[in-house]
Write a protein that holds these residues in place. Sequence first.
Motif, PDB file in Angstrom:
ATOM      1  N   THR A 244       0.814  -1.211   0.000  1.00  0.00           N
ATOM      2  CA  THR A 244       0.000   0.000   0.000  1.00  0.00           C
ATOM      3  C   THR A 244       0.851   1.266   0.000  1.00  0.00           C
ATOM      4  O   THR A 244       2.041   1.242   0.252  1.00  0.00           O
ATOM      5  N   GLY A 245       0.189   2.379  -0.263  1.00  0.00           N
ATOM      6  CA  GLY A 245       0.822   3.695  -0.332  1.00  0.00           C
ATOM      7  C   GLY A 245       0.137   4.470  -1.441  1.00  0.00           C
ATOM      8  O   GLY A 245      -0.827   5.187  -1.211  1.00  0.00           O
ATOM      9  N   ASP A 246       0.610   4.280  -2.667  1.00  0.00           N
ATOM     10  CA  ASP A 246      -0.042   4.815  -3.853  1.00  0.00           C
ATOM     11  C   ASP A 246      -1.024   3.764  -4.357  1.00  0.00           C
ATOM     12  O   ASP A 246      -0.687   2.918  -5.188  1.00  0.00           O
ATOM     13  N   THR A 249      -0.446  -1.991  -4.802  1.00  0.00           N
ATOM     14  CA  THR A 249       0.381  -2.612  -5.831  1.00  0.00           C
ATOM     15  C   THR A 249       0.589  -4.069  -5.460  1.00  0.00           C
ATOM     16  O   THR A 249       0.916  -4.390  -4.314  1.00  0.00           O
ATOM     17  N   HIS A 260      -1.791  -3.050 -10.385  1.00  0.00           N
ATOM     18  CA  HIS A 260      -1.888  -1.843  -9.563  1.00  0.00           C
ATOM     19  C   HIS A 260      -3.355  -1.467  -9.473  1.00  0.00           C
ATOM     20  O   HIS A 260      -4.040  -1.335 -10.486  1.00  0.00           O
ATOM     21  N   PRO A 262      -5.667   1.407  -8.424  1.00  0.00           N
ATOM     22  CA  PRO A 262      -5.687   2.823  -8.040  1.00  0.00           C
ATOM     23  C   PRO A 262      -6.790   3.113  -7.029  1.00  0.00           C
ATOM     24  O   PRO A 262      -7.881   2.556  -7.105  1.00  0.00           O
ATOM     25  N   ASN A 264      -8.506   6.593  -5.313  1.00  0.00           N
ATOM     26  CA  ASN A 264      -8.524   8.049  -5.469  1.00  0.00           C
ATOM     27  C   ASN A 264      -8.436   8.759  -4.122  1.00  0.00           C
ATOM     28  O   ASN A 264      -9.352   9.468  -3.704  1.00  0.00           O
ATOM     29  N   ASN A 266      -5.179  10.449  -1.267  1.00  0.00           N
ATOM     30  CA  ASN A 266      -3.778  10.856  -1.190  1.00  0.00           C
ATOM     31  C   ASN A 266      -2.883   9.744  -0.658  1.00  0.00           C
ATOM     32  O   ASN A 266      -1.676   9.733  -0.930  1.00  0.00           O
ATOM     33  N   TRP A 267      -3.452   8.830   0.134  1.00  0.00           N
ATOM     34  CA  TRP A 267      -2.636   7.768   0.720  1.00  0.00           C
ATOM     35  C   TRP A 267      -3.513   6.555   1.000  1.00  0.00           C
ATOM     36  O   TRP A 267      -4.626   6.674   1.495  1.00  0.00           O
ATOM     37  N   THR A 268      -2.999   5.393   0.651  1.00  0.00           N
ATOM     38  CA  THR A 268      -3.646   4.134   0.996  1.00  0.00           C
ATOM     39  C   THR A 268      -2.842   3.497   2.112  1.00  0.00           C
ATOM     40  O   THR A 268      -1.667   3.180   1.930  1.00  0.00           O
TER      41      THR A 268
END
Length: 301
Positions: A244-246, A249, A260, A262, A264, A266-268
């Motif tokens: 996690t993060g963007d 992934t 990946h 996505p 929506n 700012n941070w996962t």
Amino acid sequence: MKANFILFFGIITLMFGVQSCGAQNSSIVAEGAELLLVADGYNFTEGPAANRKGDVFFTDQPNDKILKYDVETDSVSVFMEGAGRANGLYFDNDGNLIACADEEYQLIRISSNKNVEVLVDNFEGENLNGPNDLWIAEDGGIYLTDPYYQRPYWDRSSPDLESQNVYYLAPGSNSLTMLANDLVQPNGIIGTPDGKTLYIADIKDKKTYSYTIAEDGGLSNKTLFVEMGSDGMTLDNQGNLYITGDGVTVFNKNGEQIKHIPVNENWTANVTFGGKDGQTLFITAMDALYSLKMDVKGVRW
């Protein structure tokens, strides 16, 4: 001519069949599935963990709450307030919720009727940095990351320990064993269901490592898995690792990126599998909880 046509048609059919199988296996996400918002309006969501029923518990750490998503009612409610500023969560084999509670630098056990027991709150007499995330092996051994993130609700402004470590709490023990002190800032952690491999993310150094787990719970064979750190992690029943993060992934067992997802936000922050069949991915991101139907399952299903 007829024989050649049959041979040609057979080859084409075989090729199409192979391509079809490849297409079916090319995505771990269920066909047509979309990322769904389950609930929002929190401050910062973290630590999702599913019980055997498939209910998903997650934290809103700044508001000091543990929330529960109920699979039967498809709704979210407050499970517990005043939860020690719980962050990472994981269920043990007895159905207790184990929480990294960094308000007083503790690892705590919360029973189904919300009785709280402190499992550990120090290492060799020194306050922990702030337990962050954990994984529990099948035998009940607990693996714990302890990075230092300065919290506004602390009186202290610096750590008591020199390093940011990874610890092991053996079954029945009340004292921690240090497993790793050479990471910059360990955070996400998850192990394989066979108890042989542990993944630890060094979020600040932007790396994730794999380790071999010994019979006594110790770690060896530190190996760079991917050049990417992570806040929280999970595994599916094909051995794919979710970072996690963007967004989210996904990497296969060989460290190759296969997906990946996505998000929506700012941070996962974190991710786990839950739902009635263990085939729904639940994602905590900023002020919200999301879900995504998958073609794979969590490792406990």
